[in-house]
Each structure stands twice: as structure tokens, then as C-alpha cells.
Design a protein around this motif. Structure first.
Motif, PDB file in Angstrom:
ATOM      1  N   ASN A   1       0.843  -1.181   0.000  1.00  0.00           N
ATOM      2  CA  ASN A   1       0.000   0.000   0.000  1.00  0.00           C
ATOM      3  C   ASN A   1       0.887   1.243   0.000  1.00  0.00           C
ATOM      4  O   ASN A   1       0.651   2.197   0.718  1.00  0.00           O
ATOM      5  CB  ASN A   1      -0.927  -0.007   1.220  1.00  0.00           C
ATOM      6  N   GLY A   2       1.903   1.222  -0.823  1.00  0.00           N
ATOM      7  CA  GLY A   2       2.840   2.332  -0.869  1.00  0.00           C
ATOM      8  C   GLY A   2       2.397   3.396  -1.852  1.00  0.00           C
ATOM      9  O   GLY A   2       1.417   3.270  -2.574  1.00  0.00           O
ATOM     10  N   ALA A   3       3.159   4.460  -1.859  1.00  0.00           N
ATOM     11  CA  ALA A   3       2.863   5.564  -2.762  1.00  0.00           C
ATOM     12  C   ALA A   3       3.323   5.222  -4.176  1.00  0.00           C
ATOM     13  O   ALA A   3       4.225   4.408  -4.380  1.00  0.00           O
ATOM     14  CB  ALA A   3       3.562   6.826  -2.282  1.00  0.00           C
ATOM     15  N   THR A   4       2.727   5.854  -5.136  1.00  0.00           N
ATOM     16  CA  THR A   4       3.117   5.678  -6.524  1.00  0.00           C
ATOM     17  C   THR A   4       4.385   6.476  -6.774  1.00  0.00           C
ATOM     18  O   THR A   4       4.533   7.598  -6.304  1.00  0.00           O
ATOM     19  CB  THR A   4       1.995   6.189  -7.447  1.00  0.00           C
TER      20      THR A   4
ATOM     21  N   LEU B   1       1.044   9.437 -10.086  1.00  0.00           N
ATOM     22  CA  LEU B   1       0.791  10.585  -9.210  1.00  0.00           C
ATOM     23  C   LEU B   1      -0.307  11.477  -9.767  1.00  0.00           C
ATOM     24  O   LEU B   1      -1.151  11.986  -9.027  1.00  0.00           O
ATOM     25  CB  LEU B   1       2.073  11.393  -9.014  1.00  0.00           C
ATOM     26  N   LEU B   2      -0.322  11.667 -11.070  1.00  0.00           N
ATOM     27  CA  LEU B   2      -1.371  12.492 -11.690  1.00  0.00           C
ATOM     28  C   LEU B   2      -2.735  11.817 -11.573  1.00  0.00           C
ATOM     29  O   LEU B   2      -3.743  12.489 -11.331  1.00  0.00           O
ATOM     30  CB  LEU B   2      -1.035  12.761 -13.151  1.00  0.00           C
TER      31      LEU B   2
ATOM     32  N   GLU C   1      -9.017  14.877  -6.205  1.00  0.00           N
ATOM     33  CA  GLU C   1      -9.813  16.073  -6.487  1.00  0.00           C
ATOM     34  C   GLU C   1     -11.254  15.717  -6.825  1.00  0.00           C
ATOM     35  O   GLU C   1     -12.192  16.417  -6.424  1.00  0.00           O
ATOM     36  CB  GLU C   1      -9.179  16.855  -7.639  1.00  0.00           C
ATOM     37  N   GLN C   2     -11.460  14.613  -7.540  1.00  0.00           N
ATOM     38  CA  GLN C   2     -12.811  14.174  -7.876  1.00  0.00           C
ATOM     39  C   GLN C   2     -13.562  13.762  -6.607  1.00  0.00           C
ATOM     40  O   GLN C   2     -14.743  14.077  -6.452  1.00  0.00           O
ATOM     41  CB  GLN C   2     -12.762  13.007  -8.863  1.00  0.00           C
ATOM     42  N   ALA C   3     -12.894  13.073  -5.704  1.00  0.00           N
ATOM     43  CA  ALA C   3     -13.539  12.669  -4.450  1.00  0.00           C
ATOM     44  C   ALA C   3     -13.916  13.890  -3.622  1.00  0.00           C
ATOM     45  O   ALA C   3     -14.999  13.936  -3.029  1.00  0.00           O
ATOM     46  CB  ALA C   3     -12.609  11.754  -3.649  1.00  0.00           C
TER      47      ALA C   3
END
Length: 71
Positions: free
Chosen positions: A27-30, A36-37, A44-46
Motif C-alpha cells: 500500500n505504498g505511494a506511486t 501521481l497524476l 480532487e474528484q472525491a
């Protein structure tokens, strides 16, 4: 009684398997720009969805004010 113990044992085994699978998932960051985009767009949509579908946004929008009394 034996059937109940077998059913509880199977349920516990499935629960243990799910815990192991969920803990092994990364469950790490991209780390690349495209990921990332995509994450930024979904975040932003959420945020937009939470504000527009909230109780205040749904009941006090300019499109619904006053329409209940018009015929």
C-alpha cells in the motif's frame, strides 16, 4: 456439533487468509508521474463529489430552491 466446529474452523481459516492477503498487499505511494497524476485527479474528484453530494449541497442547490412550490 462437529459440523458447527468445522464451519467455525472454515470461517476462521478464511478470515486468517484474508488478513494475510491484506497485510501482504503493498500500500505504498506511486513513484511515477502518471500514477501521481491519476491519484491527484481521483483525490480532487472525491473532494468535489463529497461537497456536491453532501446533505447541504443536495438540498440547498440553486437548481432546487423554490421549485417545490412552483406548478
Amino acid at each position: 456439533m462437529t459440523t458447527l466446529l468445522i464451519a467455525l474452523g472454515l470461517l476462521a481459516g478464511v478470515a486468517l487468509l484474508l488478513i494475510v492477503v491484506l497485510l501482504r498487499r503493498r500500500n505504498g505511494a506511486t513513484h511515477n508521474v502518471d500514477g501521481l497524476l491519476i491519484e491527484q485527479h481521483h483525490r480532487e474528484q472525491a473532494r468535489s463529489d463529497r461537497s456536491s453530494y453532501s446533505s447541504f449541497g443536495a438540498h440547498n442547490s440553486p437548481y432546487s430552491v423554490g421549485r417545490r412550490h412552483q406548478k
